[in-house]
Enzyme design. Structure first.
Site, PDB file in Angstrom:
ATOM      1  N   ALA A 104       0.833  -1.197   0.000  1.00  0.00           N
ATOM      2  CA  ALA A 104       0.000   0.000   0.000  1.00  0.00           C
ATOM      3  C   ALA A 104       0.868   1.247   0.000  1.00  0.00           C
ATOM      4  O   ALA A 104       1.990   1.245   0.519  1.00  0.00           O
ATOM      5  CB  ALA A 104      -0.940   0.011   1.212  1.00  0.00           C
ATOM      6  N   ASP A 105       0.339   2.302  -0.582  1.00  0.00           N
ATOM      7  CA  ASP A 105       1.011   3.597  -0.544  1.00  0.00           C
ATOM      8  C   ASP A 105      -0.065   4.673  -0.584  1.00  0.00           C
ATOM      9  O   ASP A 105      -1.082   4.519  -1.260  1.00  0.00           O
ATOM     10  CB  ASP A 105       1.959   3.763  -1.724  1.00  0.00           C
ATOM     11  CG  ASP A 105       2.841   4.983  -1.564  1.00  0.00           C
ATOM     12  OD1 ASP A 105       3.843   4.885  -0.821  1.00  0.00           O
ATOM     13  OD2 ASP A 105       2.528   6.040  -2.143  1.00  0.00           O
ATOM     14  N   THR A 106       0.164   5.750   0.153  1.00  0.00           N
ATOM     15  CA  THR A 106      -0.832   6.812   0.267  1.00  0.00           C
ATOM     16  C   THR A 106      -0.223   8.145  -0.124  1.00  0.00           C
ATOM     17  O   THR A 106       0.873   8.490   0.318  1.00  0.00           O
ATOM     18  CB  THR A 106      -1.377   6.884   1.709  1.00  0.00           C
ATOM     19  OG1 THR A 106      -1.949   5.622   2.053  1.00  0.00           O
ATOM     20  CG2 THR A 106      -2.445   7.967   1.835  1.00  0.00           C
TER      21      THR A 106
END
Length: 224
Positions: A72-74
């Site tokens: 995941a990356d935000t």
């Protein structure tokens, strides 16, 4: 006969993602992905977190023979610019002063990989965040606490003392770094058995109302 539970690996060092994934009630391990997080020249801001989530998941998947990997990356995006994690107090101050009283987008890319089959699912979840008009003194006190320094956009939506966010439109867990219902949907698409625990537990834990769960979860049921 109960289907054996595959090992799950979270490709992230983020304590927020670890806490959110724990809401699902399944065991998992942590393995930090070593990837270059530099945005590509001309890369659309909305594509960046999807690409990074895929890179992180693949980086860890390549070290395993089987199991499930979640990457995941935000990204915090304000007026077309990606605001990453501040490198010092001055950068944190500049970010918070820029965001106060404004709204911005938070987009998380989520990738789930079945290592044995190579099947890969990558999705993005977007929320709109309305920030309150905090004062310079409040910003300075928040920076002094140290809380902004490891967070994209230099703030934590779940910080109840500083309380920087006036309203979240969309998934609040996404703003913290991991849209839980998207993870549930894609784990089930890969055939991972999960407890009958609704992902709306993140509503109960963090006190925000998630407006998208009902749009995401019916698709889960159709895929199982």
């Amino acid at each position: 006969m109960t289907k054996p539970h595959p090992s799950i690996m979270l490709a992230s060092a983020s304590p927020r993602r670890r806490e959110l994934l724990a809401l699902l009630g399944v065991p998992f391990d942590i393995r930090i992905a070593n990837v270059d997080e530099t945005p590509l020249a001309g890369e659309p801001p909305a594509e960046y977190p999807k690409r990074m989530s895929l890179l992180k998941a693949r980086s860890v998947a390549e070290t395993l023979a089987e199991g499930i990997v979640i990457g995941a990356d935000t990204a915090v995006i304000h007026r077309g610019d990606i605001l990453g994690k501040p490198t010092d107090a001055e950068q944190a101050r500049a970010m918070l002063q820029r965001l106060r009283g404004e709204r911005h987008r938070v987009i998380s890319g989520v990738t789930v990989i079945d290592v044995a089959t190579g099947k890969t699912i990558t999705e993005a979840c977007e929320s709109i965040v309305h920030m309150r008009d905090m004062s310079d003194a409040e910003i300075d006190a928040y920076i002094a606490s140290g809380d902004p320094m490891d967070k994209a956009g230099a703030y934590a939506v779940q910080n109840t003392t500083f309380a920087p966010v006036q309203k979240v439109v969309g998934c609040p867990a996404n703003v913290m770094g991991l849209p839980v219902c998207h993870v549930v949907r894609n784990l089930r698409r890969l055939g991972v058995p999960l407890p009958d625990t609704p992902p709306t537990r993140c509503d109960i834990r963090y006190g925000y109302h998630c407006a998208i769960t009902n749009y995401v979860m019916p698709d889960v049921e159709q895929q199982t």
